[in-house]
Structure formats: C-alpha cells, structure tokens
Design an enzyme around this catalytic site. Structure first.
Site, short mmCIF file in Angstrom:
data_model
loop_
_atom_site.label_atom_id
_atom_site.label_comp_id
_atom_site.label_asym_id
_atom_site.label_seq_id
_atom_site.Cartn_x
_atom_site.Cartn_y
_atom_site.Cartn_z
N GLU A 71 44.06 40.23 47.55
CA GLU A 71 42.78 40.66 47.75
C GLU A 71 42.49 40.02 49.26
O GLU A 71 41.00 40.09 49.64
CB GLU A 71 41.65 40.06 46.82
CG GLU A 71 41.79 40.80 45.51
CD GLU A 71 41.60 42.22 45.53
OE1 GLU A 71 41.22 42.81 46.42
OE2 GLU A 71 41.51 42.89 44.43
N HIS A 89 36.60 34.65 43.98
CA HIS A 89 36.77 36.17 43.38
C HIS A 89 37.50 35.71 41.84
O HIS A 89 38.53 35.16 41.67
CB HIS A 89 37.59 37.07 43.84
CG HIS A 89 37.96 38.19 43.35
ND1 HIS A 89 37.33 39.10 42.35
CD2 HIS A 89 39.42 38.47 43.03
CE1 HIS A 89 37.90 39.95 41.73
NE2 HIS A 89 39.32 39.95 42.04
N HIS A 91 37.90 37.15 37.52
CA HIS A 91 37.98 38.16 36.45
C HIS A 91 37.45 37.68 35.17
O HIS A 91 37.55 37.97 34.24
CB HIS A 91 39.47 38.83 36.23
CG HIS A 91 39.95 39.38 37.45
ND1 HIS A 91 41.21 39.92 37.36
CD2 HIS A 91 39.43 39.62 38.53
CE1 HIS A 91 41.41 40.28 38.40
NE2 HIS A 91 40.56 40.30 39.28
N HIS A 151 36.21 45.47 37.46
CA HIS A 151 37.27 44.54 37.94
C HIS A 151 36.76 43.24 37.88
O HIS A 151 37.39 42.47 37.29
CB HIS A 151 37.51 45.00 39.61
CG HIS A 151 38.40 44.29 40.24
ND1 HIS A 151 38.83 44.63 41.46
CD2 HIS A 151 38.89 42.95 40.13
CE1 HIS A 151 39.77 43.97 41.99
NE2 HIS A 151 39.92 42.79 41.27
#
Length: 210
Positions: A71, A89, A91, A151
């Site tokens: 990413e 980031h 999940h 996502h």
C-alpha cells in the site's frame, strides 16, 4: 525513539488492540523527502526496526532489504497531496463493516469533528494500485480519516501518535454506529449541532474563582 522504532511500537499496539490481523495493515511516517514504511509480508507484532524500508516520495527504495508495503503508493499519494506526516491503515472490524455497507460514516457523535466530520468511503479499487491511492486521496480531502470500500480504514496525522489515535477514534465511531443499528436507527447530529460544539470548544465557559 527513532522513526523505525516508532513504527514497530505502534505496529505492536495495533495488533494488541485488534486493529489488524496477520500481515494486514501498514504504517508509515515521513521525514522530509523520505518515508519510513512497514514492509510487505511481515506481521506488525514481529517487526524489527531494521526491517522497515525507506523510500522517497516517488517510491524509489532508498534503504532496506525488504519490499515496502504493497500500500506504499497510497501512503505516498497522501503525503504528496496533504501536509500529513504519518499514515496508519488498518483492517479493523467495525471500520471494515461500515466500509462494506455504507458510502459514508455519519456524525453520530460530536467526536467525529476530530476527524473532520463525515467520514467518506473511498470507492473500491484493487489494493496497492494507483487507482486506490487516488480514491483514498480524494476521500481524505479536508479530513483526517477515510474508509476504503470493502477494505478498511486510513488515518493521517502530524505525528505517528496522532495518526494512530485517529485510527482508534475511527474504529470507536464505527463501532458506536454499528451497535446503534442493532438497537434502532442512530440519530445523526445536524450541522447546527456540530457548529455549536465547535463554538463551545473555541469559547469554553469560565468558572468563577473564590
């Protein structure tokens, strides 16, 4: 603590708090024209400082033996477009639930203002692509957080600590919303109500002294 050590410390916290699982999720922190990022394929709770690669803003590998996170294009797009100095980031469960069902997270609590108000859900694109990077960059405009369709979530900050705390807040807001739906229809705060919160924060009440 060095930037690499910070990435390892917050990576471990992300795992401990259940914000990531396995090798999912990635963090980065900017140092001028250089970006230290977590590597691809390494669980964040097993990460060591020397494993963290360093890239420039164009994505060229400057230091490290491991590949940067898949990413990384998203992280770099955010740095090039904003004043952010750190990106997180994850999940995390409730953020991902909202990202798979909604087009935005409405402000059901005034703390949403700390993220910029309504949190937008970036349109879906394959992970690691320039398309996803562009979608996330657009969703983050004027915000400190965005969700990524089907996502997860992404947050930014002036420091890694600030970006990480924004991630925790995003997950909390998503959990409040999801759990609220199990009871009824969550009440969304109006623009006037949010403006009143801002006014209160700018002009706090004075307390008399004896």
């Amino acid at each position: 603590m060095s930037l690499r050590e910070q990435l390892c410390a917050y990576g471990r916290r992300a795992v401990e708090l259940g914000l990531v699982i396995g090798t999912s999720g990635n963090l980065s922190v900017r140092d001028g024209e250089r970006v230290v990022v977590t590597p691809s394929g390494v669980a964040l709770d097993r990460l060591t400082p020397e494993q963290c690669p360093v890239v420039d803003l164009d994505g060229y590998l400057l230091e490290g033996d491991l590949l940067p996170s898949s990413e990384t294009p998203m992280h770099l797009a955010i740095y090039r477009a904003t004043g952010a100095q750190a990106v997180v980031h994850t999940h995390s469960v409730f953020s991902t639930v909202v990202a798979t069902t909604m087009t935005e997270l409405p402000p059901v609590h005034y703390n949403a203002l700390l993220l910029g108000g309504v949190v937008k859900v970036a349109e879906y694109a394959t992970y690691g692509t320039d398309e996803l990077a562009a979608n996330v960059r657009a969703a983050l405009e004027g915000k400190r957080a965005a969700l990524m369709a089907n996502h997860g979530g992404v947050t930014v900050g002036a420091t890694l600590e600030e970006a990480f705390e924004a991630t925790r807040l995003l997950e909390w807001l998503c959990e409040v919303y999801v759990r609220g739906l199990s009871v009824g229809t969550p009440t969304v705060l109006t623009e006037e109500q949010l403006a009143a919160v801002v006014e209160r924060a700018v002009n706090p009440p004075e307390f008399p002294r004896r």
